[in-house]
Design an enzyme around this catalytic site. Structure first.
Site, short mmCIF file in Angstrom:
data_model
loop_
_atom_site.label_atom_id
_atom_site.label_comp_id
_atom_site.label_asym_id
_atom_site.label_seq_id
_atom_site.Cartn_x
_atom_site.Cartn_y
_atom_site.Cartn_z
N ASP A 76 13.66 -23.29 6.75
CA ASP A 76 13.48 -23.75 5.38
C ASP A 76 11.96 -23.85 5.12
O ASP A 76 11.15 -23.73 6.04
CB ASP A 76 14.19 -25.10 5.16
N GLU B 86 16.88 -31.55 -4.83
CA GLU B 86 16.71 -32.00 -3.45
C GLU B 86 16.56 -33.52 -3.36
O GLU B 86 17.20 -34.26 -4.11
CB GLU B 86 15.52 -31.25 -2.82
C1 GLC Z 1 13.88 -25.48 -0.47
C2 GLC Z 1 15.34 -25.70 -0.12
C3 GLC Z 1 16.08 -24.44 0.24
C4 GLC Z 1 15.46 -23.26 -0.49
C5 GLC Z 1 14.06 -23.07 0.05
C6 GLC Z 1 13.31 -21.95 -0.68
O1 GLC Z 1 13.11 -26.55 -0.02
O2 GLC Z 1 15.61 -26.67 0.88
O3 GLC Z 1 17.46 -24.64 -0.13
O4 GLC Z 1 16.22 -22.10 -0.25
O5 GLC Z 1 13.28 -24.27 -0.04
O6 GLC Z 1 13.10 -22.29 -2.03
#
Ligand code: GLC
Length: 581
Positions: A271, A462
């Site tokens: 992530d 988030e």
């Molecule tokens: C974010 C999320 C993830 C996402 C990634 C790219 O923090 O946790 O779900 O795909 O970063 O944007």
């Protein structure tokens, strides 16, 4: 071997040029939430993505990048794209055919802009609805999550992944739905400081998972088993930790379980800056992640530092060469499956598919099917003749109806993109002059037979959406009370990313409908409220009475007013948990 580690790097588009992509031959580029090129329209996206892909074809070996983006409810970063209901609303439909068709439509709109990888579907099984990512999960029922998640992957890939397919990403591996309130342990980073101004945010997301292995497998791993069977080619690791050990540094789960026991042959992507959180020393963090089983690192800013670090770690023996070869082999395997190696085989998807009427009609049908009747004392449907007093800003606000992950990362109220609101639907379906709308419910002394009022959550994303108190704010309670005084039959529509504590609303209203986050075609809610279509949605998660009930199975503190599977729609079968039409 300086070059091999480059494939293991995914970079945010915001601060790199196509020439640097060519020079550094990195594996992938992404648009993070809100990472929109130019004016954010589909044509601006197409131009920008094509330039990056063309840059990668100029690299030494000419291996094209896989361009990734969070198209989690349609190609949601793009202005004018169809915005579908977020996953929790799709869970209320419990219909894999809807989910498959929506993923296919999302794939066409994504491919039309040149992007060939979407960080979807989220396979979270949310247990604590105070979590800001509850709406990204389909349901608290792992079997339903597995069925819908698999359908999503099949929809994204389509019949010929290399032709009009977009590579899906089963995320976030594994157990995020069970993270415990108050355990969000995030290594602070300067760019995270600005997040902490957001209320009670970041108290659960990226936290610790404290269930035993049996429950981890039975509830949270199961959807990933189904996803792999459905052909998932990429998996994103979870920020959180299991009994204190971060998933990005968990060799037993990422390698022995996912790649060994489950036989996953695609690649694991980290992530966003999750690797940096593993250790204050960057070398140690990178070595931990890659040795644990991360194949591609979402840096996302400094590709030079990552590549040179990864090279030094192999030369010093802290990362085995075979591990790098395995990671790169997995990445190239996926790019080959997507038709990226060799001559381009993908059918160019016409740009006018983005936001097309056919996709909007599909979205509207999903919106209808997602609405859940929580309570109805005979107020539904509202007759077209009215007269109807309509109130609540969310009834006429596309941004609120879309929620997070829309145009910007966190989403925002207002006319942020094209679409239709609940009010648009009410006006379209009612007889002329039958509807009087005032966002604040100020109707003077005018009375009417019927009223419809929305209560809502403002968009969030988030951990910024982690909320300790899910009760309805007093201004919205006052709004409902104002309209209550003026009408005989009152319907309240809840536009939110999760259940809210609505006992006071239930006492005031004659009917309550959960609309979740319906997206750009929210007029579908008006269609079921006014009887143009039947209510068929059922609760994808239990709807608690008080905060004490959250996270407990219904019945622990007396029955949750409405268990998973509930619907009070006239004619729906008795609501037993798991009972679905
Ligand atoms: C974010 C999320 C993830 C996402 C990634 C790219 O923090 O946790 O779900 O795909 O970063 O944007």
């Amino acid at each position: 071997n300086l070059r091999r580690q480059r494939q293991m790097c995914i970079r945010d588009r915001g601060s790199i040029t196509p020439d640097e992509v060519a020079d550094w031959a990195i594996g992938s580029v992404l648009s993070g939430g809100g990472g929109n090129p130019g004016d954010g329209t589909a044509s601006a996206w197409r131009e920008a993505v094509d330039a990056f892909v063309e840059g990668s074809r100029r690299s030494r070996l000419g291996i094209p990048i896989l361009y990734g983006t969070d198209a989690v409810h349609g190609h949601n970063n793009v202005i004018g794209a169809t915005i579908f209901p977020h996953n929790l609303g799709l869970g209320a439909t419990a219909d894999p055919e809807f989910v498959r068709a929506i993923a296919r439509a999302g794939a066409l709109e994504t491919a039309a802009t040149g992007a060939r990888w979407s960080f979807a579907p989220c396979l979270a099984v949310p247990q604590d609805i105070r979590w800001g990512r509850t709406y990204e999960g389909f349901s608290a029922d792992p079997e339903l999550v597995g069925v819908l998640g698999s359908a999503a992957i099949e929809g994204w890939h389509g019949d010929d992944l290399a032709a009009t397919g977009v590579v899906a990403c089963a995320k976030h591996f594994v157990g995020e739905g069970a993270m415990v309130w108050g355990t969000a342990g995030r290594h602070r980073h300067p760019w995270m400081d600005w997040w902490d101004g957001w209320g009670s945010g970041w108290l659960l997301d990226q936290g610790d998972i404290q269930i035993d292995e049996d429950e981890l497998r039975r509830v949270h791993l199961m959807p990933f088993v189904a996803a792999i069977r459905a052909g998932a080619l990429t998996v994103m690791a979870c920020y959180g930790s299991w009994h204190g050990r971060r998933l990005h540094a968990h060799h037993r789960l990422l390698t022995e379980l996912l790649k060994g026991e489950l036989g996953f042959e695609g690649f694991v992507v980290s992530d966003w800056m999750a690797v940096d959180q593993l250790d204050a020393d960057y070398d140690t963090a990178v070595a931990l992640a890659i040795n644990s089983g991360v194949d591609m690192v979402m840096v996302p800013f400094d590709h030079r530092r990552f590549v040179t670090t990864a090279v030094e770690l192999v030369e010093s023996g802290r990362i085995a060469r075979e591990r790098v070869d395995d990671a790169v082999r997995r990445i190239l395997r996926v790019k080959a499956a997507a038709g990226l190696l060799g001559e381009p085989t993908q059918d160019p998807v016409p740009i006018d598919v983005v936001g097309c009427d056919e996709h909007r009609a599909l979205a509207r049908a999903a919106v209808r099917a997602s609405a859940v009747v929580l309570v109805d004392r005979g107020a539904l449907p509202i007759p077209p003749a009215g007269p109807i007093l309509a109130a609540g800003e969310a009834l006429d606000d596309i941004g609120i109806a879309c929620g997070g992950w829309t145009i910007s990362w966190e989403g925002s109220p207002g006319p942020i993109t094209d679409g239709s609101t609940v009010l648009d639907g009410l006006l379209r379906l009612s007889e002329s002059d039958a509807v009087r709308y005032d966002p604040n419910g100020e109707f003077g002394t005018e009375d009417a037979a019927f009223g419809i009022v929305s209560i809502h959550e403002l968009p969030y994303v988030e951990g910024a959406g982690d909320r300790a108190d899910l009760s309805v704010p007093s201004d919205l309670l006052d709004l409902v009370r104002r309209v209550r005084q003026r009408v005989r039959q009152l319907v309240v529509v809840v536009i939110s990313g999760r259940p809210l504590l609505i006992e006071p609303i239930v006492e005031l209203a004659d009917a309550v409908v959960a609309a979740w986050l319906p997206g750009s075609e929210a007029d579908g809610i008006a269609e079921v409220v006014m009887g143009a279509a039947p209510f068929t949605g059922r609760l994808p998660v239990a709807w608690p009475r008080t905060c004490q009930h959250i996270g407990d199975a219904p019945g622990v503190h007396g029955p949750a007013p409405w268990p998973m599977g509930h619907s009070a729609a006239s004619g729906s079968s008795a609501t037993a948990e798991g009972d679905r039409a």
